[in-house]
Design a protein around this motif. Structure first.
Motif, short mmCIF file in Angstrom:
data_model
loop_
_atom_site.label_atom_id
_atom_site.label_comp_id
_atom_site.label_asym_id
_atom_site.label_seq_id
_atom_site.Cartn_x
_atom_site.Cartn_y
_atom_site.Cartn_z
N VAL A 139 0.86 -1.19 0.00
CA VAL A 139 0.00 0.00 0.00
C VAL A 139 0.89 1.24 0.00
CG1 VAL A 139 -1.75 1.31 1.27
CG2 VAL A 139 -1.84 -1.20 1.25
N TYR A 140 0.58 2.19 -0.88
CA TYR A 140 1.30 3.46 -0.91
C TYR A 140 0.37 4.55 -0.35
CZ TYR A 140 4.99 1.85 -4.16
OH TYR A 140 6.05 1.21 -4.74
N ASP A 141 0.80 5.23 0.70
CA ASP A 141 0.09 6.40 1.22
C ASP A 141 0.86 7.63 0.77
OD1 ASP A 141 -2.23 5.45 2.93
OD2 ASP A 141 -0.59 4.24 3.75
N ILE A 142 0.23 8.43 -0.07
CA ILE A 142 0.92 9.52 -0.79
C ILE A 142 0.38 10.88 -0.38
CG2 ILE A 142 1.13 10.56 -3.09
CD1 ILE A 142 1.12 7.68 -4.20
N LEU A 143 1.28 11.84 -0.25
CA LEU A 143 0.91 13.24 -0.15
C LEU A 143 1.50 13.95 -1.37
CD1 LEU A 143 1.53 13.97 3.65
CD2 LEU A 143 -0.68 13.94 2.48
N TYR A 144 0.66 14.64 -2.13
CA TYR A 144 1.13 15.31 -3.35
C TYR A 144 0.52 16.70 -3.44
CZ TYR A 144 -3.47 14.61 -5.49
OH TYR A 144 -4.81 14.66 -5.77
N THR A 145 1.20 17.56 -4.16
CA THR A 145 0.65 18.89 -4.43
C THR A 145 0.18 18.94 -5.87
OG1 THR A 145 1.08 21.26 -4.57
CG2 THR A 145 2.96 19.81 -4.96
N ASP A 146 -1.02 19.49 -6.08
CA ASP A 146 -1.50 19.67 -7.46
C ASP A 146 -1.12 21.05 -8.00
OD1 ASP A 146 -3.21 21.28 -6.04
OD2 ASP A 146 -5.05 20.25 -6.66
N GLU A 147 -0.26 21.75 -7.26
CA GLU A 147 0.24 23.04 -7.74
C GLU A 147 1.37 22.84 -8.76
OE1 GLU A 147 1.08 25.91 -4.60
OE2 GLU A 147 -0.22 24.76 -3.26
N LEU A 148 2.05 21.68 -8.67
CA LEU A 148 3.17 21.38 -9.57
C LEU A 148 3.00 20.00 -10.17
CD1 LEU A 148 6.26 22.48 -7.40
CD2 LEU A 148 5.19 23.79 -9.24
N SER A 149 3.50 19.84 -11.39
CA SER A 149 3.57 18.54 -12.03
C SER A 149 4.85 18.51 -12.85
CB SER A 149 2.35 18.31 -12.93
OG SER A 149 2.39 17.01 -13.49
N LEU A 150 5.56 17.37 -12.81
CA LEU A 150 6.82 17.26 -13.54
C LEU A 150 6.60 16.66 -14.93
CD1 LEU A 150 9.20 15.83 -10.79
CD2 LEU A 150 8.75 18.21 -11.36
N THR A 151 7.51 16.97 -15.85
CA THR A 151 7.44 16.34 -17.17
C THR A 151 7.68 14.84 -17.05
OG1 THR A 151 9.76 17.06 -17.43
CG2 THR A 151 8.06 18.34 -18.58
N VAL A 152 8.36 14.42 -15.98
CA VAL A 152 8.49 12.99 -15.66
C VAL A 152 8.03 12.82 -14.21
CG1 VAL A 152 10.01 10.98 -15.54
CG2 VAL A 152 10.48 12.78 -17.21
N ASN A 153 6.74 12.52 -14.03
CA ASN A 153 6.20 12.36 -12.68
C ASN A 153 6.54 11.00 -12.08
OD1 ASN A 153 5.07 14.74 -11.94
ND2 ASN A 153 2.95 14.08 -12.08
N GLN A 154 6.76 9.99 -12.95
CA GLN A 154 6.90 8.62 -12.47
C GLN A 154 8.32 8.25 -12.07
OE1 GLN A 154 6.02 9.62 -15.49
NE2 GLN A 154 6.45 8.16 -17.10
N PHE A 155 8.93 9.06 -11.16
CA PHE A 155 10.22 8.64 -10.63
C PHE A 155 10.05 7.41 -9.75
CE2 PHE A 155 8.66 12.25 -8.10
CZ PHE A 155 8.63 11.73 -6.82
#
Length: 209
Positions: A139-155
């Protein structure tokens, strides 16, 4: 048609609300990000593991995991179908080319938005919570901001469909081990292309997968 007249303004209103929400997300083409990694013990204790650094430039991504035991770097380009892994273990240095993204047997079972305190923020960015459940029991519990998005999000491969930049994530294995990655630095300055080059002569090649 009176009914049609009432529905149309609603549709227009929803359209502009959605457009405004998307307009708030800034697409970032260059970024350096650092995470502190800790194991979260059942008794509430925290055990330091190391750091993970992430660099993104255009379609290129480089991550480096540093622990007392090893330094492992992963490089890939989303426009190519192969990635490079380099490992430094003591005086030994290895390089391996793999197919990427891999044909994985692990699949996403569920993705659920989790309510959070509106004041939740990391490095000055307001964050939303998301939980991902996988077929291997993790299970992944994630905190993310929708203010930024990377050209490569899937690190991390699992972040491909996250609508923003992940700044904290806790991975709980099927056996209950919890490892937390917490962003401690974020730099949006331009990066040198040399950061993504490898001197193959320094490494012992391992057969491709």
């Amino acid at each position: 048609n009176p009914l049609k007249f009432k529905i149309t303004p609603l549709i227009i209103s929803l359209f502009f609300s959605t457009a405004a929400a998307h307009a708030q997300t800034k697409l970032v083409g260059e970024c350096a990000l650092q995470f502190q990694i800790t194991e979260q013990k059942a008794n509430g204790g925290v055990l330091p593991i190391g750091t993970k650094e992430v660099w993104v430039k255009g379609y290129q991504c480089k991550t480096t995991l540093t622990t007392p035991q090893l330094v492992q770097t992963f490089l890939f380009n989303t426009q190519l179908d192969k990635a490079t892994i380099i490992k430094d273990i003591g005086q030994s240095h290895f390089l391996q080319t793999i197919k990427y993204p891999p044909v994985s047997k692990i699949s996403l079972l569920a993705q659920e938005a989790i309510p959070t305190d509106t004041a939740t923020n990391i490095l000055g960015y307001r964050c939303k919570a998301l939980q991902l459940k996988w077929s291997d029991g993790s299970v992944y519990d994630i905190l993310y901001t929708d203010e930024l998005s990377l050209t490569v999000n899937q690190f991390e491969l699992g972040f491909k469909n996250v609508p923003g930049l992940v700044l904290s994530y806790t991975i709980t294995s099927a056996k209950g081990m919890r490892v937390k990655y917490q962003a401690t630095k974020l730099d949006l300055s331009p990066l040198s292309l040399s950061l993504f080059t490898i001197n193959n002569e320094l490494y012992q090649a391992i057969d491709e997968e």
